[in-house]
Design a protein around this motif. Structure first.
Motif, short mmCIF file in Angstrom:
data_model
loop_
_atom_site.label_atom_id
_atom_site.label_comp_id
_atom_site.label_asym_id
_atom_site.label_seq_id
_atom_site.Cartn_x
_atom_site.Cartn_y
_atom_site.Cartn_z
N VAL A 1 0.87 -1.18 0.00
CA VAL A 1 0.00 0.00 0.00
C VAL A 1 0.90 1.23 0.00
N VAL A 2 0.84 1.99 -1.09
CA VAL A 2 1.68 3.18 -1.25
C VAL A 2 0.76 4.39 -1.40
N LEU A 3 0.90 5.35 -0.52
CA LEU A 3 -0.04 6.47 -0.48
C LEU A 3 0.38 7.65 -1.35
N ARG A 4 1.48 7.52 -2.05
CA ARG A 4 1.91 8.55 -3.01
C ARG A 4 2.14 7.90 -4.36
N ALA A 5 1.69 8.53 -5.42
CA ALA A 5 1.79 7.94 -6.76
C ALA A 5 3.24 7.62 -7.12
N TYR A 6 3.42 6.47 -7.75
CA TYR A 6 4.73 6.04 -8.21
C TYR A 6 4.55 5.27 -9.51
N ARG A 7 5.65 4.97 -10.16
CA ARG A 7 5.59 4.17 -11.39
C ARG A 7 5.95 2.73 -11.05
N CYS A 8 5.10 1.81 -11.44
CA CYS A 8 5.40 0.40 -11.23
C CYS A 8 6.54 -0.01 -12.15
N ALA A 9 6.99 -1.24 -12.03
CA ALA A 9 8.13 -1.70 -12.84
C ALA A 9 7.88 -1.55 -14.33
N ALA A 10 6.60 -1.63 -14.74
CA ALA A 10 6.26 -1.50 -16.16
C ALA A 10 6.13 -0.04 -16.59
N GLY A 11 6.20 0.90 -15.62
CA GLY A 11 6.14 2.32 -15.95
C GLY A 11 4.79 2.96 -15.78
N ASP A 12 3.77 2.21 -15.31
CA ASP A 12 2.44 2.78 -15.14
C ASP A 12 2.32 3.50 -13.81
N LEU A 13 1.72 4.69 -13.83
CA LEU A 13 1.48 5.41 -12.59
C LEU A 13 0.54 4.60 -11.70
N THR A 14 0.93 4.43 -10.46
CA THR A 14 0.22 3.54 -9.54
C THR A 14 0.10 4.20 -8.18
N ILE A 15 -0.97 3.85 -7.46
CA ILE A 15 -1.13 4.39 -6.11
C ILE A 15 -1.90 3.37 -5.27
N GLY A 16 -1.80 3.52 -3.93
CA GLY A 16 -2.52 2.60 -3.06
C GLY A 16 -2.06 1.17 -3.23
N ALA A 17 -3.01 0.25 -3.17
CA ALA A 17 -2.70 -1.18 -3.31
C ALA A 17 -2.69 -1.58 -4.78
N GLY A 18 -1.73 -1.06 -5.53
CA GLY A 18 -1.57 -1.44 -6.93
C GLY A 18 -2.64 -0.88 -7.86
N LEU A 19 -3.24 0.26 -7.52
CA LEU A 19 -4.30 0.83 -8.34
C LEU A 19 -3.73 1.73 -9.43
N THR A 20 -4.13 1.51 -10.66
CA THR A 20 -3.76 2.37 -11.79
C THR A 20 -5.03 3.01 -12.34
N THR A 21 -4.86 3.91 -13.28
CA THR A 21 -6.02 4.54 -13.89
C THR A 21 -6.91 3.50 -14.57
N ALA A 22 -6.29 2.43 -15.06
CA ALA A 22 -7.04 1.36 -15.73
C ALA A 22 -8.01 0.65 -14.79
N GLY B 1 -10.27 2.00 -13.18
CA GLY B 1 -11.59 2.62 -13.34
C GLY B 1 -12.14 3.28 -12.09
N VAL B 2 -11.35 3.26 -11.00
CA VAL B 2 -11.84 3.86 -9.75
C VAL B 2 -11.06 5.09 -9.34
N VAL B 3 -9.96 5.36 -10.03
CA VAL B 3 -9.14 6.53 -9.70
C VAL B 3 -8.32 6.91 -10.92
N THR B 4 -8.08 8.21 -11.08
CA THR B 4 -7.20 8.70 -12.13
C THR B 4 -5.89 9.09 -11.46
N VAL B 5 -4.85 8.31 -11.69
CA VAL B 5 -3.59 8.53 -10.99
C VAL B 5 -2.75 9.56 -11.73
N LYS B 6 -2.30 10.58 -10.98
CA LYS B 6 -1.49 11.65 -11.56
C LYS B 6 -0.17 11.76 -10.81
N PRO B 7 0.88 12.25 -11.47
CA PRO B 7 2.18 12.40 -10.80
C PRO B 7 2.05 13.27 -9.55
#
Length: 324
Positions: free
Chosen positions: A21-42, A44-50
């Motif tokens: 669980v990461v509370l600040r947006a980061y890029r996963c190993a594949a480069g996708d912006l991610t936040i929380g428990a592995g949540l990406t914009t894909a 559908g519940v959050v739009t992750v921004k830098p």
């Protein structure tokens, strides 16, 4: 009206232990912006921004929303609406990680009551990027224990934090890791210039905080998904950069003329000197162009890693590269 099925508190703890669980947006190993428990914009519940941050409570809300919207329905459809709570918890962990419960062969064995087949089928889902990952091997085994036996790992109840005394000198692991995985992490830090210390099974707080500061992460000495993903991206970027350099170097001798020795050509590549002059020049130019394009793609894909190198002297440029 039938009550809505949900993942249990233990099931969510199991999921968090593997996803982090990461509370600040980061890029996963594949480069996708991610936040929380592995949540990406894909999701559908959050739009992750830098630079985006959320609270732990918001993460719980978003995960619950993602589970109810994207995962639990698929798990119940695959395993059956009467599946036990343990099966729902373990199956949801699998689906959250792979998105593939609708086509996984182990599901048929589970519904037929074939425990051995279920465990073997789950174990097959162990590769990432074409190679077997120890973390996935362990996760699949633990999911099988949850689904078939209702047996959750010990850390689900007691958490995955280090002993309080460790906090003074060593970083805290906030995702579930094995001793072997910790050694691989230590090797990774050492390979990029952050000495993890001499104590087996631990990484010094100083090294982790220095790494987090350099890579624009939350400086908290907690080794979680953001820190591990960034470490993996740095290692991957260095490896692929070497490939790009080799690719462009291979084509260099062609520009010198068809009669000169191609000293940098790998023995398994085409011998350009054996081709007619015009063909050799054309192919050499194509290889060079391909190498340059690959290098440009690498620069874009790993722009956050480039930002790390620019930040000391060009902070505004680094901030720009991290902004999208």
């Amino acid at each position: 009206m039938t009550a809505t099925r949900r993942v249990s508190a233990e099931g969510r703890s199991f999921l968090y232990g593997h996803e982090g669980v990461v509370l600040r947006a980061y890029r996963c190993a594949a480069g996708d912006l991610t936040i929380g428990a592995g949540l990406t914009t894909a999701s559908g519940v959050v739009t992750v921004k830098p630079g985006m941050t959320i609270t732990a409570e918001e993460n719980d809300r978003l995960v619950d929303l993602a589970l109810s919207k994207n995962y639990v329905p698929g798990v119940l459809k695959a395993l059956g609406s009467s599946a036990s709570q343990d099966a729902l918890d373990g199956g949801t962990s699998f689906h959250y990680n792979t998105g593939a419960i609708g086509r996984a062969s182990w599901v048929k064995d589970f519904r037929a009551g074939n425990s051995a087949g279920t465990r073997k089928g789950l174990a097959a889902w162990k590769k990432g990027g074409g190679k077997v990952l120890p973390g996935l091997v362990r996760r699949r085994a633990e999911e099988a224990d949850v689904i078939l036996l209702g047996k959750y790992p010990h850390w689900v109840m007691k958490g995955v934090t280090a002993r309080p005394a460790d906090h003074v000198l060593f970083a805290t692991f906030v995702v579930s890791v094995t001793p072997g995985e910790i050694e691989a992490i230590r090797t990774g830090f050492r390979s990029i210039g952050f000495e993890p210390g001499a104590v087996t099974g631990k990484v010094t707080r100083v090294a982790v905080e220095a790494f987090q500061k350099a890579y624009d992460l939350s400086v908290d000495a907690k080794i979680g998904r953001a820190t591990l993903s960034t470490l993996q991206r740095e290692i991957d970027a260095r490896s692929k950069a070497k490939t790009a350099v080799t690719t462009t170097a291979v084509s260099t001798p062609v520009a010198a003329g068809a009669g000169e020795a191609a000293t940098n050509v790998d023995p398994y590549t085409i011998d350009l000197t054996a081709l007619p002059d015009t063909a050799g020049l054309w192919l050499g130019g194509a290889v060079l162009a391909a190498g340059l394009l690959y290098g440009a793609w690498l620069a874009w894909h790993y722009r956050d890693m480039i930002a790390v190198r620019l930040a000391p002297r060009f902070p505004k440029t680094a901030a720009f590269l991290r902004s999208f």
